[in-house]
Write an enzyme that holds these catalytic residues in place. Structure first.
Site, PDB file in Angstrom:
ATOM      1  N   LYS A 135       0.616  -0.600  -0.066  1.00  0.00           N
ATOM      2  CA  LYS A 135       0.038  -0.387   0.433  1.00  0.00           C
ATOM      3  C   LYS A 135       0.694   1.269  -0.302  1.00  0.00           C
ATOM      4  O   LYS A 135       0.971   2.163  -1.350  1.00  0.00           O
ATOM      5  CB  LYS A 135      -1.224   0.171   0.972  1.00  0.00           C
ATOM      6  CG  LYS A 135      -2.034   1.131   1.338  1.00  0.00           C
ATOM      7  CD  LYS A 135      -2.818   1.474   2.253  1.00  0.00           C
ATOM      8  CE  LYS A 135      -3.478   2.491   2.461  1.00  0.00           C
ATOM      9  NZ  LYS A 135      -4.586   2.757   3.744  1.00  0.00           N
ATOM     10  N   GLU A 143      10.682  -4.636   4.304  1.00  0.00           N
ATOM     11  CA  GLU A 143      10.784  -6.486   3.771  1.00  0.00           C
ATOM     12  C   GLU A 143      10.268  -6.490   2.890  1.00  0.00           C
ATOM     13  O   GLU A 143      10.973  -6.387   1.892  1.00  0.00           O
ATOM     14  CB  GLU A 143       9.889  -6.967   4.427  1.00  0.00           C
ATOM     15  CG  GLU A 143       9.998  -6.937   6.327  1.00  0.00           C
ATOM     16  CD  GLU A 143       9.426  -6.121   7.527  1.00  0.00           C
ATOM     17  OE1 GLU A 143       8.891  -4.682   6.775  1.00  0.00           O
ATOM     18  OE2 GLU A 143       9.348  -6.315   8.022  1.00  0.00           O
ATOM     19  N   GLY A 166      -4.293  -1.689   4.831  1.00  0.00           N
ATOM     20  CA  GLY A 166      -4.060  -3.020   4.098  1.00  0.00           C
ATOM     21  C   GLY A 166      -5.367  -4.178   4.851  1.00  0.00           C
ATOM     22  O   GLY A 166      -5.184  -5.473   3.718  1.00  0.00           O
ATOM     23  N   ARG A 167      -5.421  -4.512   5.432  1.00  0.00           N
ATOM     24  CA  ARG A 167      -6.122  -5.575   6.339  1.00  0.00           C
ATOM     25  C   ARG A 167      -7.552  -5.771   5.861  1.00  0.00           C
ATOM     26  O   ARG A 167      -8.099  -7.213   6.667  1.00  0.00           O
ATOM     27  CB  ARG A 167      -5.871  -5.609   8.100  1.00  0.00           C
ATOM     28  CG  ARG A 167      -6.153  -5.029   8.953  1.00  0.00           C
ATOM     29  CD  ARG A 167      -6.012  -4.655   9.690  1.00  0.00           C
ATOM     30  NE  ARG A 167      -6.196  -4.024  10.760  1.00  0.00           N
ATOM     31  CZ  ARG A 167      -5.900  -2.478  10.723  1.00  0.00           C
ATOM     32  NH1 ARG A 167      -4.446  -2.188  10.058  1.00  0.00           N
ATOM     33  NH2 ARG A 167      -6.333  -1.182  12.039  1.00  0.00           N
ATOM     34  N   GLU A 207      -4.744  -6.229  14.655  1.00  0.00           N
ATOM     35  CA  GLU A 207      -4.108  -5.506  14.304  1.00  0.00           C
ATOM     36  C   GLU A 207      -5.737  -3.737  14.359  1.00  0.00           C
ATOM     37  O   GLU A 207      -5.201  -3.303  14.689  1.00  0.00           O
ATOM     38  CB  GLU A 207      -3.243  -5.094  12.722  1.00  0.00           C
ATOM     39  CG  GLU A 207      -2.587  -4.035  12.652  1.00  0.00           C
ATOM     40  CD  GLU A 207      -2.157  -4.225  11.319  1.00  0.00           C
ATOM     41  OE1 GLU A 207      -0.482  -4.484  11.646  1.00  0.00           O
ATOM     42  OE2 GLU A 207      -2.866  -4.388   9.904  1.00  0.00           O
ATOM     43  N   HIS A 224      -5.194 -33.012  18.346  1.00  0.00           N
ATOM     44  CA  HIS A 224      -4.235 -34.318  18.906  1.00  0.00           C
ATOM     45  C   HIS A 224      -3.041 -33.037  19.309  1.00  0.00           C
ATOM     46  O   HIS A 224      -1.704 -33.501  19.443  1.00  0.00           O
ATOM     47  CB  HIS A 224      -3.476 -35.043  18.238  1.00  0.00           C
ATOM     48  CG  HIS A 224      -4.884 -35.497  17.845  1.00  0.00           C
ATOM     49  ND1 HIS A 224      -5.147 -37.043  17.996  1.00  0.00           N
ATOM     50  CD2 HIS A 224      -5.347 -35.981  16.429  1.00  0.00           C
ATOM     51  CE1 HIS A 224      -6.319 -37.787  17.063  1.00  0.00           C
ATOM     52  NE2 HIS A 224      -6.483 -37.218  16.741  1.00  0.00           N
ATOM     53  N   LYS A 249       9.248  -0.246  14.232  1.00  0.00           N
ATOM     54  CA  LYS A 249      10.208  -0.746  12.623  1.00  0.00           C
ATOM     55  C   LYS A 249      10.922   1.083  13.179  1.00  0.00           C
ATOM     56  O   LYS A 249      12.183   0.788  12.717  1.00  0.00           O
ATOM     57  CB  LYS A 249       8.988   0.255  12.263  1.00  0.00           C
ATOM     58  CG  LYS A 249       8.285  -1.056  11.088  1.00  0.00           C
ATOM     59  CD  LYS A 249       7.500  -0.465  10.014  1.00  0.00           C
ATOM     60  CE  LYS A 249       5.556  -0.993   9.598  1.00  0.00           C
ATOM     61  NZ  LYS A 249       4.966  -0.521   9.315  1.00  0.00           N
TER      62      LYS A 249
HETATM   63  O1  F6P Z   1       2.977  -3.315   9.682  1.00  0.00           O
HETATM   64  C1  F6P Z   1       1.863  -3.087   9.400  1.00  0.00           C
HETATM   65  C2  F6P Z   1       1.716  -2.774   7.709  1.00  0.00           C
HETATM   66  O2  F6P Z   1       1.192  -1.389   7.400  1.00  0.00           O
HETATM   67  C3  F6P Z   1       0.063  -3.410   8.680  1.00  0.00           C
HETATM   68  O3  F6P Z   1      -1.174  -3.147   8.116  1.00  0.00           O
HETATM   69  C4  F6P Z   1       0.498  -3.248   6.197  1.00  0.00           C
HETATM   70  O4  F6P Z   1      -0.883  -4.074   5.659  1.00  0.00           O
HETATM   71  C5  F6P Z   1       1.532  -4.039   6.330  1.00  0.00           C
HETATM   72  O5  F6P Z   1       2.264  -3.156   7.552  1.00  0.00           O
HETATM   73  C6  F6P Z   1       1.881  -3.914   5.008  1.00  0.00           C
HETATM   74  O6  F6P Z   1       1.965  -2.298   4.326  1.00  0.00           O
HETATM   75  P1  F6P Z   1       1.877  -2.320   3.184  1.00  0.00           P
HETATM   76  O7  F6P Z   1       1.103  -2.586   1.839  1.00  0.00           O
HETATM   77  O8  F6P Z   1       2.126  -0.744   3.172  1.00  0.00           O
HETATM   78  O9  F6P Z   1       3.592  -3.031   2.472  1.00  0.00           O
END
Ligand code: F6P
Length: 549
Positions: free
Chosen positions: A206, A212, A267-268, A353, A384, A512
């Site tokens: 987003k 990452e 995002g979620r 979240e 189990h 972060k």
């Molecule tokens: O670190 C949390 C977050 O901001 C989430 O809310 C989001 O889904 C994820 O990181 C990824 O963010 P982006 O889509 O901006 O890379």
């Protein structure tokens, strides 16, 4: 004490909890032959049985009073109408617009966003058709076979969950991979399975600033250009999904290959947007639209059904009941469908979240519990491993059981066995086994008095442990859309009652920030900030062992 705890509906529930504290679900079922009919409801083949909950008619009425007192009806309207209910980020919350039909009108800042929504859906259709029929090809002229989604959190968990859940509808020609972790192992292991000539990388972010994702995208680009020996290959093998079009073009992605979405999609909550492109590629756009239609069916239900027949509302209020009046700290999601293996992980982000918050909408620390920890595993595997604790542990852990009535893989008696386990678990949790029943079993087995006495306490099950059961005909795109939207709206209901903003996520920022400061130190650059002794010790150990300093 907060206004919420002081409020009449909350106080009434508190008093009622004390009164029903001694009641038992066994007894409730025994004395009420229509309990299942009363406490279950259906929507398009999806059945919610909530009769195995610690509720009476009065509890149910009081929970609905609390929902009304929270102004839930008007909050629902405000969300669907595009008001800026995400106040800390000044954003509307309109994932529901993503699944509204063509011709619907949803306004943000005076603009009908449905034109943009359907423009992007059309782009997704055009692109996914071309990949699936092989007319769109890679740099060396070969059709794509490997789809690698690079993204994390909301830019990964939804598409991953849905691609796994809808495997029976997936293309046999395409393989999907999901790379999230900044641990190079994630992408390195993926490289071992894919062919650069037939790989399409989807960089999903987003913000397009997530460490990452950008690190993995950089490594993917380096790998691709090395393998194919041509920088120009990036244009054909990379697409991006983002709200940040400046950053995607800076990364070098051809603007024609950028799928847009908007800041009013959290995002979620984004699997319905272009973030769902891996799903559309894998199951085809017609099926993706069925997923959207399932979400829309749940939206309509949530918006239009009265509170007493409203599935997300009932599930949300039951969670409030346990979190706030029984001190339940966690709840389990137990899908009896192997295809739903990633559903609990998806819900972990969606719920925790969204509602893992300690400050209310007015900036005050809350004095009541908010989101329960969400966890789970597919049945029967969980039986189990951790079900022992569900049945005989000291914590009350409400559980949601999810199961299809028909299997995509009918084989012998497997499905009958699967469902018998699912139903038996909810029954066992509710019924428990009394000392008298255990005693009678031992007597029938002709156990000696001594053995009987020694073993009896271990064999007693307290029971009275609550669960919901969600049954659906078969796990298809429409059903998955309904299920996913059901939980989204359940999260919303809880957030409204707790008076928190379910749509921001400031809690992920601090770690972060610190990681950003720490990185140069790990790389052996001079220390800029002092740390505590523990953090210093860890950094020093790393630098010494890796001989960086
Ligand atoms: O670190 C949390 C977050 O901001 C989430 O809310 C989001 O889904 C994820 O990181 C990824 O963010 P982006 O889509 O901006 O890379």
């Amino acid at each position: 004490m907060s206004n919420l705890i002081h409020s009449p509906a909350w106080q009434a529930l508190s008093a009622h909890k004390t009164a029903i504290g001694k009641q038992n679900m066994r007894e409730m079922f025994r004395t009420d032959p229509v309990r299942f009919d009363k406490f279950s409801l259906q929507l398009d083949g999806l059945l919610l049985d909530y009769s195995k909950n610690l509720i009476t008619d009065e509890t149910f009425a009081l929970l609905l009073d609390l929902a009304r007192q929270s102004g839930l009806g008007s909050w629902i309207m405000r969300m669907f109408n595009g008001e800026e209910i995400n106040t800390s980020e000044q954003r509307a919350v309109l994932h529901t617009a993503l699944r509204a039909p063509r011709g619907a009108k949803v306004f943000v800042d005076g603009k009908n966003v449905m034109h943009d929504v359907h423009r992007v859906l059309d782009h997704m259709r055009h692109f996914s058709d071309a990949v699936r029929n092989g007319s769109l090809r890679g740099h060396t002229g070969k059709p794509f076979r490997d789809i690698v989604n690079i993204g994390i959190g909301g830019s990964a968990l939804g598409p991953l969950m849905a691609c796994k859940a809808l495997k029976p509808y997936g293309s046999e020609r395409l393989n999907t991979y999901f790379v999230s972790n900044v641990d190079a192992t994630d992408i390195a292991e993926t490289f071992k399975h894919i062919d650069p000539e037939t790989t399409l990388f989807i960089v999903s972010s987003k913000t397009f600033t997530t460490q990452e994702t950008i690190a993995n995208a950089d490594s993917a680009r380096a790998w691709l250009t090395k393998q194919l020996g041509d920088e120009a290959s990036v244009a054909k093998h990379f697409v991006a999904i983002s709200t940040n079009l400046t950053a995607t073009s800076k990364f070098g992605i051809n603007p024609d290959n950028v799928f847009e979405f908007w800041d009013w999609v959290g995002g979620r909550y984004s699997l319905w947007s272009a973030i769902g492109l891996p799903i559309a590629l894998y199951i085809g756009m017609d099926n993706f639209e069925k997923l959207l239609a399932g979400g829309y069916a749940m939206d309509k239900h949530f918006r239009e059904e009265p509170f007493e027949r409203n599935m997300p509302l009932i599930m949300g209020m039951l969670s409030v009941w346990y979190a706030n009046f029984f001190d339940a700290a966690s709840y389990a999601v137990l899908p009896y469908d192997q295809y739903l293996q990633h559903f609990p992980a998806y819900l972990q982000q969606l719920e925790m979240e969204s509602n893992g918050k300690r400050v209310d909408r007015d900036g005050h620390a809350v004095d009541y519990a908010t989101q329960m920890v969400v966890w789970g595993e597919p049945g029967t595997n969980g039986q189990h491993s951790f079900y022992q604790l569900l049945h005989q542990g000291t914590h009350m852990i409400p559980a949601d059981f999810l199961a299809p009535l028909a299997s995509h893989n009918p084989m012998g008696e497997h499905h009958a066995m699967l469902l018998s386990n699912c139903f038996a678990q909810t029954e066992a949790l509710m019924l428990g086994k009394t000392a008298e029943e255990v005693h009678a079993e031992f007597v029938a087995q002709e156990l000696s008095d001594e053995a009987l006495e020694a073993l009896l306490p271990y064999k007693v099950f307290p029971g009275n442990r609550p669960s919901n059961t969600l049954l659906f005909d078969k796990l298809d795109p429409h059903t998955l859309g309904m299920l996913t939207a059901l939980y989204e709206h359940k999260v919303f209901v809880q957030g409204v009652v707790w008076n928190i903003n379910s749509f921001d996520q400031w809690g992920v920022e601090f770690g972060k920030q610190l990681a950003g400061k720490l990185l140069p130190e790990i790389q052996g650059k001079p220390r800029i900030s002092p740390h505590d002794a523990s953090t210093n010790g860890l950094i020093n150990r790393y630098l010494k062992v890796r001989r960086i300093q």
